[in-house]
Motif scaffolding. Structure first.
Motif, mmCIF file in Angstrom:
data_model
loop_
_atom_site.group_PDB
_atom_site.id
_atom_site.type_symbol
_atom_site.label_atom_id
_atom_site.label_comp_id
_atom_site.label_asym_id
_atom_site.label_seq_id
_atom_site.Cartn_x
_atom_site.Cartn_y
_atom_site.Cartn_z
ATOM 1 N N UNK A 60 0.840 -1.196 0.000
ATOM 2 C CA UNK A 60 0.000 0.000 0.000
ATOM 3 C C UNK A 60 0.874 1.244 0.000
ATOM 4 N N UNK A 61 0.393 2.270 -0.641
ATOM 5 C CA UNK A 61 1.059 3.564 -0.561
ATOM 6 C C UNK A 61 0.529 4.348 0.630
ATOM 7 N N UNK A 62 1.179 5.438 0.951
ATOM 8 C CA UNK A 62 0.773 6.272 2.075
ATOM 9 C C UNK A 62 -0.649 6.791 1.863
ATOM 10 N N UNK A 63 -0.993 7.168 0.640
ATOM 11 C CA UNK A 63 -2.334 7.679 0.357
ATOM 12 C C UNK A 63 -3.418 6.658 0.636
ATOM 13 N N UNK A 64 -3.188 5.413 0.246
ATOM 14 C CA UNK A 64 -4.178 4.363 0.482
ATOM 15 C C UNK A 64 -4.339 4.100 1.972
ATOM 16 N N UNK A 65 -3.229 4.111 2.707
ATOM 17 C CA UNK A 65 -3.326 3.905 4.150
ATOM 18 C C UNK A 65 -4.042 5.069 4.822
ATOM 19 N N UNK A 66 -3.771 6.284 4.363
ATOM 20 C CA UNK A 66 -4.448 7.449 4.923
ATOM 21 C C UNK A 66 -5.957 7.367 4.682
ATOM 22 N N UNK A 67 -6.353 6.952 3.497
ATOM 23 C CA UNK A 67 -7.785 6.799 3.194
ATOM 24 C C UNK A 67 -8.420 5.755 4.103
ATOM 25 N N UNK A 68 -7.715 4.642 4.326
ATOM 26 C CA UNK A 68 -8.234 3.607 5.211
ATOM 27 C C UNK A 68 -8.444 4.132 6.622
ATOM 28 N N UNK A 69 -7.616 5.088 7.023
ATOM 29 C CA UNK A 69 -7.703 5.643 8.368
ATOM 30 C C UNK A 69 -8.733 6.779 8.444
ATOM 31 N N UNK A 70 -9.351 7.095 7.314
ATOM 32 C CA UNK A 70 -10.407 8.084 7.321
ATOM 33 C C UNK A 70 -9.981 9.480 6.927
ATOM 34 N N UNK A 71 -8.736 9.654 6.532
ATOM 35 C CA UNK A 71 -8.264 10.970 6.097
ATOM 36 C C UNK A 71 -8.720 11.238 4.669
#
Length: 75
Positions: A60-71
């Motif tokens: 995963x990229x940082x963007x995908x992880x951020x989206x998963x966290x609700x950002x």
């Protein structure tokens, strides 16, 4: 004759082999990224009710992880 020996003899007659079959592995879940089963002992991450193989989450990229966290990404 015990159950294991009976199974081994059946396997030998039916398949012509003396080795027992591989044991059936039961999964404990499915990876949300790749869709493959996750087995006991495999390294995994559980996040918000979803489970991922460790190696899949590393893709995963940082963007995908951020989206998963609700950002949300904003411009």
């Amino acid at each position: 004759m015990d159950e294991a020996m009976r199974g081994l003899l059946f396997h030998e007659r039916f398949y012509g082999k003396t080795e027992p079959p591989e044991p059936v592995r039961h999964s404990i879940g499915t990876c949300e990224y790749c869709g493959e089963p996750i087995y006991p002992g495999e390294s995994r991450y559980d996040f918000d009710g979803r489970t991922f193989h460790s190696e899949c989450l590393e893709n995963f990229g940082v963007g995908a992880l951020a989206e998963m966290m609700g950002y949300k990404e904003v411009e």
